[in-house]
Design an enzyme around this catalytic site. Sequence first.
Site, short mmCIF file in Angstrom:
data_model
loop_
_atom_site.label_atom_id
_atom_site.label_comp_id
_atom_site.label_asym_id
_atom_site.label_seq_id
_atom_site.Cartn_x
_atom_site.Cartn_y
_atom_site.Cartn_z
CB SER A 144 -1.02 0.11 1.10
OG SER A 144 -2.16 1.01 0.93
CD GLU A 241 -1.93 -2.70 -4.54
OE1 GLU A 241 -2.98 -2.77 -4.26
OE2 GLU A 241 -0.97 -1.74 -3.87
CG HIS A 312 -5.18 -2.72 -1.05
ND1 HIS A 312 -4.39 -2.11 -1.72
CD2 HIS A 312 -5.13 -1.98 0.29
CE1 HIS A 312 -3.59 -1.09 -1.18
NE2 HIS A 312 -4.06 -0.99 0.13
#
Length: 342
Positions: A144, A241, A312
Amino acid sequence: MLRRRFLQSAGLGAAALATPVVLASGDRQPPVRPAVRPPRLRPGDTVGLVAPAGIVYTRADLDEAVGHLDGLGLRALPGRHVLARDGYFAGTDAQRAADVTAMFADDRVDAVMAMRGGWGAARALPFVDWDAVRSNPKVLCGFSDNTSLLLATYARAGLVTFHGPNASSDLDGFSGESFRRVVMDADAATLRTSTTPLSGPATITSGRATGPLVGGNLSVLVSLVGTAWLPDLAGHVLFVEDIGEGIYRIDRMLTQLGQAGLLADLAGFVFGACPRCDPDSGPVDGFTLDEVVRQHVGPLGVPAFQGAAIGHTSRKLTVPLGAEAEIDADAGTLRLLAPAVA
């Protein structure tokens, strides 16, 4: 027992840096190739817990992270500022960077793992002592917002880093097994979502190619364009992502990467998880996520697929940045050509 480990952190933190490291304009060096592989983790090794981005809200959250690592046979040593708060950050920029520096410099610590994401890791990057990181290669893992720390460490220290679970992630089952294979077992693993190869719509462009892996969260990676923290992507297999982005925003970010010339010389491309990346609202129908990804990636003419368990998602692969791999777009796999750890 766990609380004693928390108290040990008091002696770990280096003094917060007063000023950031100043980088010359345009000082973006390509990573050393081949990248430096950190030593593998073994049962009983110590993982330093840092919070480069958002707040770790409670000590219970820290307890839970320690338990996750204990389940893998690893010990946890929280950084001095891991429970600090400064606005919506886990301490000031200098404090968060000081914990990262201290963990790399501390001989008791065998690896460094981020507690959680959020936002803020990029703000801490100028305060990190990159000489200390470069001189003490260790496993660095997270995902992230921690993408910026992973990419910067690869770019500035030439060190293989690991886009995988944060310490707050569930390390049971698929995610824990992938982390163990890549980081602890030193397995030249084939990274796939399951034992069944991906097929049909997941393949964007057929074929195989090799190159070092690089990537992470798309929003964070795009935010590093034009900075000293983004490594040269040429010749790499790029994986991205994201989460909670409108499809038009994914379109905009891929457009920026393309128009900045950063997609032109890739060896391959992988699009990972994108939960809650929803169709645009409005009076007319927009593009699907699949259509947008294909519009940008198909013309590159390199092996490419989408749907990898990266990012995620509860079933999370550990993907080593800087490690040489073969992409097989028809099987939907990334095969490490050698262990990512020494």
